[in-house]
Design a protein around this motif. Structure first.
Motif, PDB file in Angstrom:
ATOM      1  N   GLY A  96     -54.173  29.376 -35.888  1.00 36.60           N
ATOM      2  CA  GLY A  96     -54.339  27.973 -36.246  1.00 36.60           C
ATOM      3  C   GLY A  96     -55.192  27.223 -35.243  1.00 36.60           C
ATOM      4  O   GLY A  96     -55.960  26.334 -35.605  1.00 36.60           O
ATOM      5  N   LEU A  97     -55.080  27.582 -33.951  1.00 34.70           N
ATOM      6  CA  LEU A  97     -55.904  26.926 -32.928  1.00 34.70           C
ATOM      7  C   LEU A  97     -57.374  27.292 -33.094  1.00 34.70           C
ATOM      8  O   LEU A  97     -58.257  26.451 -32.907  1.00 34.70           O
ATOM      9  N   GLU A  98     -57.626  28.544 -33.433  1.00 33.59           N
ATOM     10  CA  GLU A  98     -59.017  28.966 -33.671  1.00 33.59           C
ATOM     11  C   GLU A  98     -59.576  28.241 -34.905  1.00 33.59           C
ATOM     12  O   GLU A  98     -60.756  27.849 -34.926  1.00 33.59           O
ATOM     13  N   LEU A  99     -58.729  28.071 -35.911  1.00 36.57           N
ATOM     14  CA  LEU A  99     -59.156  27.319 -37.100  1.00 36.57           C
ATOM     15  C   LEU A  99     -59.454  25.871 -36.725  1.00 36.57           C
ATOM     16  O   LEU A  99     -60.458  25.292 -37.172  1.00 36.57           O
ATOM     17  N   ALA A 100     -58.613  25.274 -35.863  1.00 35.35           N
ATOM     18  CA  ALA A 100     -58.834  23.894 -35.428  1.00 35.35           C
ATOM     19  C   ALA A 100     -60.137  23.769 -34.652  1.00 35.35           C
ATOM     20  O   ALA A 100     -60.874  22.789 -34.807  1.00 35.35           O
ATOM     21  N   LYS A 101     -60.415  24.757 -33.822  1.00 37.56           N
ATOM     22  CA  LYS A 101     -61.664  24.756 -33.043  1.00 37.56           C
ATOM     23  C   LYS A 101     -62.871  24.811 -33.984  1.00 37.56           C
ATOM     24  O   LYS A 101     -63.859  24.087 -33.801  1.00 37.56           O
ATOM     25  N   ILE A 120     -61.987  15.937 -40.305  1.00 38.53           N
ATOM     26  CA  ILE A 120     -60.751  16.450 -40.883  1.00 38.53           C
ATOM     27  C   ILE A 120     -59.624  16.347 -39.859  1.00 38.53           C
ATOM     28  O   ILE A 120     -59.783  16.699 -38.694  1.00 38.53           O
ATOM     29  N   LYS A 121     -58.481  15.848 -40.306  1.00 38.77           N
ATOM     30  CA  LYS A 121     -57.315  15.731 -39.433  1.00 38.77           C
ATOM     31  C   LYS A 121     -56.510  17.030 -39.502  1.00 38.77           C
ATOM     32  O   LYS A 121     -56.103  17.455 -40.585  1.00 38.77           O
ATOM     33  N   VAL A 122     -56.261  17.639 -38.329  1.00 40.08           N
ATOM     34  CA  VAL A 122     -55.555  18.921 -38.259  1.00 40.08           C
ATOM     35  C   VAL A 122     -54.163  18.699 -37.682  1.00 40.08           C
ATOM     36  O   VAL A 122     -54.007  18.091 -36.618  1.00 40.08           O
ATOM     37  N   ILE A 123     -53.160  19.207 -38.400  1.00 41.35           N
ATOM     38  CA  ILE A 123     -51.769  19.169 -37.925  1.00 41.35           C
ATOM     39  C   ILE A 123     -51.329  20.608 -37.707  1.00 41.35           C
ATOM     40  O   ILE A 123     -51.422  21.439 -38.623  1.00 41.35           O
ATOM     41  N   ILE A 124     -50.854  20.909 -36.497  1.00 36.77           N
ATOM     42  CA  ILE A 124     -50.457  22.268 -36.136  1.00 36.77           C
ATOM     43  C   ILE A 124     -48.945  22.421 -36.273  1.00 36.77           C
ATOM     44  O   ILE A 124     -48.170  21.587 -35.806  1.00 36.77           O
ATOM     45  N   LEU A 125     -48.528  23.522 -36.896  1.00 40.66           N
ATOM     46  CA  LEU A 125     -47.115  23.914 -36.959  1.00 40.66           C
ATOM     47  C   LEU A 125     -46.931  25.180 -36.131  1.00 40.66           C
ATOM     48  O   LEU A 125     -47.689  26.136 -36.292  1.00 40.66           O
ATOM     49  N   THR A 126     -45.946  25.209 -35.261  1.00 41.95           N
ATOM     50  CA  THR A 126     -45.727  26.407 -34.451  1.00 41.95           C
ATOM     51  C   THR A 126     -44.263  26.565 -34.101  1.00 41.95           C
ATOM     52  O   THR A 126     -43.506  25.591 -34.047  1.00 41.95           O
ATOM     53  N   GLY A 127     -43.890  27.798 -33.860  1.00 43.17           N
ATOM     54  CA  GLY A 127     -42.526  28.080 -33.433  1.00 43.17           C
ATOM     55  C   GLY A 127     -42.378  28.057 -31.937  1.00 43.17           C
ATOM     56  O   GLY A 127     -41.303  28.338 -31.402  1.00 43.17           O
ATOM     57  N   TYR A 128     -43.452  27.728 -31.234  1.00 42.42           N
ATOM     58  CA  TYR A 128     -43.449  27.755 -29.768  1.00 42.42           C
ATOM     59  C   TYR A 128     -43.613  26.351 -29.212  1.00 42.42           C
ATOM     60  O   TYR A 128     -44.577  25.666 -29.524  1.00 42.42           O
ATOM     61  N   ASP A 129     -42.666  25.939 -28.384  1.00 43.68           N
ATOM     62  CA  ASP A 129     -42.754  24.647 -27.701  1.00 43.68           C
ATOM     63  C   ASP A 129     -43.319  24.906 -26.317  1.00 43.68           C
ATOM     64  O   ASP A 129     -42.596  24.975 -25.326  1.00 43.68           O
ATOM     65  N   ASP A 130     -44.622  25.091 -26.262  1.00 40.82           N
ATOM     66  CA  ASP A 130     -45.278  25.509 -25.021  1.00 40.82           C
ATOM     67  C   ASP A 130     -46.363  24.501 -24.664  1.00 40.82           C
ATOM     68  O   ASP A 130     -47.192  24.149 -25.490  1.00 40.82           O
TER      69      ASP A 130
END
Length: 532
Positions: A62-67, A76-86
């Motif tokens: 998802g980060l590569e897609l955002a880049k 385009i507004k990008v909202i990231i979903l992740t299982g990691y709170d890092d």
């Protein structure tokens, strides 16, 4: 606002896509896909405003897609979903211009609020780029042309009464309490010995006539436009409290002045046909036809003349009302709206078959209805026998109907049969299309890129139509259907002793670990346990 969901976990993707009422919040869900590769295909072919994406996905995160989006589509507004709170993920998200970073399991309410926040920001950016004042200026600039197009369609009988009133309001036209006088102007034939214009210049001189008319009548209460055949139509519009003779007295010198100006400027003559003055909006199209009929009399009366329409036979109100009813009746038949069909049948029966209607007029009304039904059938490219089937013989013998009750029953039966045939053939067409879609899916089950957007594109079907219709026909969403086929096919292959790696490849998974994870989530066991 258009939203694209990118989430490789099927159940999470379906929960977000199906569990939130996007449309109720003015958000259009364009697609919900399982990989960044599928997302890239859509992003390059459709206009997307918001992307909601998982961060951990095979091939492209998802980060590569955002880049990539920041470089190609920075708005385009990008909202990231992740299982990691890092913190590192959050820092990278900021670098790539991510609008918001949500930690799983994010509830649907939180996701919706975040998407709506992104929507608000995107709308604000659009408004700043296209501010209201600029849009209003563009609207005002285009308004005269839109109004002319409206009058042109109105004169040519392309609107029913409700369309006239609605479109008139939309275009800021005051149409009530008005009288209308339609006049048609046309250049007389160009003689072969004319030294300035040739016979083939007719289109040019017609355009010049329209231009001169616009100039001469610029300060009058009228609309000037060129009709489809190049002739100049002028509609004078006055308040309805003015006397008819006063209005005709006012317009006659204007007509003479325009014809004289054309002759002085072009050294050619023109003629005019004057329609009747009408106060009923429904009668304007017919009055315009009568102005054209009047103009045809120049064949007998000669050129350079203004000819008023004269006819000893008055327009029957029932026939004018019937013209408007026919349009609505046809729509009701096409859409299968039984309630509206019955309402229109009742009105037509009252118009054409009341107790005081002469027999000759009733017969003519029956002919008209018969021709209308035949035209509706023929528009679809069918014969009467094909469409009416067992009712064909009764349709053919319509002239044997002897009473108002028989006519009404006959009309209801024919309306029902035609409407049913249209509905059945549409359903058959839809089922055929879905059969082709299902065949396409089965042939390409081994392709990782298989998704609803790809199928819609390859089969020339709109995405939204395919998404809705597919679920109506199969009872499953597209992604559920494909997942079920893949999992059932995978289980079948594994029980036959096909290796896990080969099975994954045959059902569209390039990464065996991802396949194993999906298989276990679907069946509750690992693929290796089936293989053993």
């Amino acid at each position: 606002m258009k939203l694209l969901i990118v989430e490789d976990e099927h159940h999470v993707r379906e929960r977000i896509a199906e569990g939130i009422e996007w449309a109720d919040n003015q958000v259009e869900l364009v697609a919900a896909v399982g990989s960044s590769r599928e997302a890239l295909t859509i992003l390059q072919k459709d206009h997307i405003d918001i992307v909601l994406t998982d961060i951990q996905m095979p091939l492209m995160s998802g980060l590569e897609l955002a880049k990539w989006l920041k470089q190609k589509f920075p708005l385009i507004k990008v909202i990231i979903l992740t299982g990691y709170d890092d913190f590192e993920y959050a820092r990278e998200s900021i670098e790539h211009g991510v609008f918001q970073y949500l930690v799983k399991p994010a509830e649907n309410e939180l996701i919706m609020r975040t998407v709506l926040d992104a929507k608000a920001v995107r709308e604000r950016e659009i408004n700043e780029k296209h501010n209201i004042a600029t849009l209003e200026a563009k609207w005002n600039e285009q308004l005269p042309d839109l109004q002319k197009m409206f009058y042109k369609n109105w004169l040519n009988g392309r609107y029913s009464i409700w369309e006239i009133e609605k479109r008139g309001r939309d275009l800021l036209l005051a149409l009530d309490a008005r009288k209308y006088l339609p006049i048609i102007f046309d250049m007389d034939p160009i003689s072969e010995d004319n030294g300035r214009f040739q016979v083939q210049d007719r289109s040019l001189v017609q355009f010049l006539l329209a231009t001169i008319a616009s100039d001469v009548l610029a300060d009058q209460e009228c609309v000037v436009l060129q009709d489809d055949d190049g002739m100049t139509a002028v509609v004078f519009i006055w308040p309805d409290e003015e006397r008819d003779d006063t209005l005709y007295g006012r317009v006659n010198p204007l007509i003479s002045g325009l014809l004289g100006t054309v002759k002085d400027c072009l050294k050619l003559t023109a003629s005019a046909g004057i329609g009747p003055l009408v106060a009923d909006k429904q009668l304007l199209a017919n009055a315009y036809k009568q102005s054209r009929m009047a103009l045809q009399e120049r064949i007998i009366l000669g050129n350079e003349i203004a000819i008023p329409y004269r006819d000893v036979v008055s327009i029957q109100d029932s026939w004018m009302m019937m013209s408007h009813l026919e349009k609505e009746y046809e729509v009701a038949i096409e859409t299968g709206d039984r309630t509206k069909c019955e309402a229109f049948i009742q009105q037509m029966m009252e118009l054409g078959f009341s107790a005081h209607t002469p027999v000759t007029e009733a017969k003519e009304m029956l002919w008209r209805i018969t021709c209308l039904l035949a035209r509706i059938i023929h528009i679809h490219g069918w014969t009467l026998r094909e469409a009416l089937q067992q009712d064909y013989a009764d349709f053919e013998n319509f002239n044997q109907l002897l009473s108002k009750e028989q006519v009404g029953e006959w009309l209801r039966r024919m309306t029902s049969r035609i409407s049913q045939t249209i509905t059945e053939r549409r359903q058959t067409g839809t089922q055929l299309a879905m059969s082709q879609v299902i065949g396409f899916i089965q042939e390409r089950l081994h392709e990782e890129e298989l998704n609803l957007y790809l199928v819609a594109e390859k089969m020339f079907i709109s995405y939204s139509y395919l998404s809705r219709t597919f679920k109506e026909v199969t009872g499953e969403s597209f992604s559920d259907y494909v997942l079920r086929l893949r999992m059932e096919r995978a289980k079948e292959l594994l029980t036959k002793g096909i290796k896990v790696y080969d099975t994954a490849e045959q059902v569209g998974y390039k990464h065996v670990n991802y396949f194993s994870k999906s298989f276990q989530k679907y069946w509750g066991v690992k693929p290796s346990e089936i293989y053993k």
